[in-house]
Enzyme design. Structure first.
Site, PDB file in Angstrom:
ATOM      1  N   ARG A  15       0.835  -1.206   0.000  1.00 51.74           N
ATOM      2  CA  ARG A  15       0.000   0.000   0.000  1.00 51.74           C
ATOM      3  C   ARG A  15       0.869   1.255   0.000  1.00 51.74           C
ATOM      4  NH1 ARG A  15      -3.755  -1.396   5.123  1.00 51.74           N
ATOM      5  NH2 ARG A  15      -1.789  -2.395   5.747  1.00 51.74           N
ATOM      6  N   LYS A  75       1.360   2.049   7.240  1.00 50.63           N
ATOM      7  CA  LYS A  75       1.685   1.273   8.440  1.00 50.63           C
ATOM      8  C   LYS A  75       2.576   2.059   9.378  1.00 50.63           C
ATOM      9  CE  LYS A  75       0.596  -2.079   9.554  1.00 50.63           C
ATOM     10  NZ  LYS A  75      -0.589  -2.323  10.427  1.00 50.63           N
ATOM     11  N   HIS A  96      -0.861   1.987  16.284  1.00 48.81           N
ATOM     12  CA  HIS A  96      -1.071   0.818  17.149  1.00 48.81           C
ATOM     13  C   HIS A  96       0.003   0.733  18.223  1.00 48.81           C
ATOM     14  CE1 HIS A  96      -4.169  -0.557  14.380  1.00 48.81           C
ATOM     15  NE2 HIS A  96      -3.312  -0.486  13.378  1.00 48.81           N
ATOM     16  N   ASP A 270      -2.942  -6.449  15.409  1.00 48.52           N
ATOM     17  CA  ASP A 270      -2.268  -5.142  15.409  1.00 48.52           C
ATOM     18  C   ASP A 270      -2.287  -4.509  16.793  1.00 48.52           C
ATOM     19  OD1 ASP A 270      -1.272  -4.729  12.786  1.00 48.52           O
ATOM     20  OD2 ASP A 270      -3.300  -4.371  12.058  1.00 48.52           O
TER      21      ASP A 270
END
Length: 379
Positions: A15, A75, A96, A270
């Site tokens: 991504r 991410k 996260h 996650d």
């Protein structure tokens, strides 16, 4: 503002933080965008697509981190990326932090303003920047679970939807939020028998009104989960406490209740995972077996369908990116309490209570942190 979009470097992560359409919107407003060379090549977006939209292509991540006022990613930054962040710089991505002490320490040390997609809220109490990836992960969880059930993959050899004269698989979905509901929809579509457990009676009522007798709903207790584990072929972990580590709802002892060759898919990985036996895996090596039960715990599940995920994510994040670029972080966050919920770390301060409690930091209210800490970047 100068916005930088580096290439993602997490295992099998294809991504990218902005699409060419997003770049065009920003450049039309007078902002500059730099994109790392071949950053979107894994999903068929070539450098020329970004250039046509108004972006500048640069060779290295270092140049992006050195030049950009705001870093837009997908991410969480890997250690080498965290170390390139600087005081006053804006980082906008998934973080996260609660189960990740190393990343948290590096972000605190950087002095950057770190805003997490997954804790931004809306006026209805939803999580608008987590929802698109939750939809993707929920839908993926069933196709991955179905694949893991195949005998050649170590599963019990059960077809998710069965065939005439042979019963379908039993699917237990733990959590009735966005992930859980999307998982249930796909499982029902494949013909499986589906049960959702949740602790919100209002949510269970809503799901029942939507689907009626096409699925079963149960109030989540240890007893209810244990009874379902005994008959389940696939279990989807879809539990979320925003910003906090996921609760461990299925212990190792509970695995003894399950049929050998059954599958656990932990979408909450996650946030540390909601099964005691969960540990993060990758798309390259997605599963492992504990006590005869296959565990699928890929920490960036939507990366497996990276093109769909990139466009879905940018659709949700672009308005917030534009707001940050137009107003600067201090004004953008201060003027919108729901956007302010996304602030996780600012100028060395941890601004999410659940993260501070999990990792032993002093919690600073995000509004207080903004007023105290330096923030050099403005519109």
């Amino acid at each position: 503002m100068l916005i930088g979009v580096p290439k993602e470097i997490k295992n099998h992560e294809y991504r990218i933080g902005l699409t060419p359409a997003g770049v065009r919107e920003l450049t039309n407003l007078g902002h500059q965008v730099i994109v790392q060379h071949d950053g979107g090549s894994g999903i068929g977006i070539v450098n020329d697509d970004f250039v046509a939209a108004g972006a500048e292509i640069v060779e290295t991540a270092k140049e992006i981190f050195d030049r950009a006022d705001m870093i837009v990613k997908v991410k969480e930054p890997q250690p080498e990326e965290c170390k390139m962040l600087r005081s006053g710089q804006i980082l906008f991505t998934y973080l996260h932090l609660a189960p990740d002490p190393q990343q948290t320490e590096l972000l605190v040390t950087s002095g950057a303003t770190c805003i997490a997609y997954e804790t931004v809220t809306d006026r209805h109490g939803g999580l608008p920047l987590l929802a698109p990836m939750s939809e993707v992960a929920g839908r993926m969880s069933i196709q991955e679970g179905a694949y893991c059930l195949e005998k050649a993959q170590g599963g019990s050899g059960i077809l998710m939807g069965g065939v005439p004269g042979v019963e379908a698989a039993n699917v237990l979905v733990v959590g009735g939020g966005v992930v859980g509901l999307n998982a249930a929809r796909i499982a029902m579509g494949m013909g499986a028998k589906v049960t959702i457990v949740d602790r919100s009676l209002a949510r269970l009522k809503q799901i029942d009104e939507l689907y009626g007798d096409r699925l079963s709903t149960l109030y989540s207790t240890t007893d209810a989960i244990e009874k379902q584990l005994a008959i389940s072929d696939v279990v989807i972990g879809a539990v979320l406490i925003p910003g906090a580590a996921a609760p461990k709802l299925i212990t190792r002892d509970m695995l003894k209740l399950m049929k050998r060759g059954s599958v656990l898919v932990d979408v909450a990985i996650d946030q540390g995972g909601c099964f005691e036996t969960s540990k993060a895996t990758t798309h390259q090596d997605p599963t492992y077996v504990v006590d005869g039960i296959t565990h699928y715990c890929v920490a960036n599940m939507p990366g497996g369908v990276a093109r769909t995920s990139t466009y879905a994510l940018t659709n949700a994040t672009l308005p917030y990116i534009i707001t940050l670029a137009e107003k600067g972080a201090r004004a953008a966050l201060s003027e919108d309490v729901n956007f302010l919920d996304g602030l996780n770390v600012h100028a060395g301060m941890v601004t999410v209570e659940a993260v501070a409690e999990s990792l032993g930091y002093t919690f600073v209210q995000p509004g207080v942190a903004l007023s105290q800490g330096s923030l050099k970047i403005s519109a």
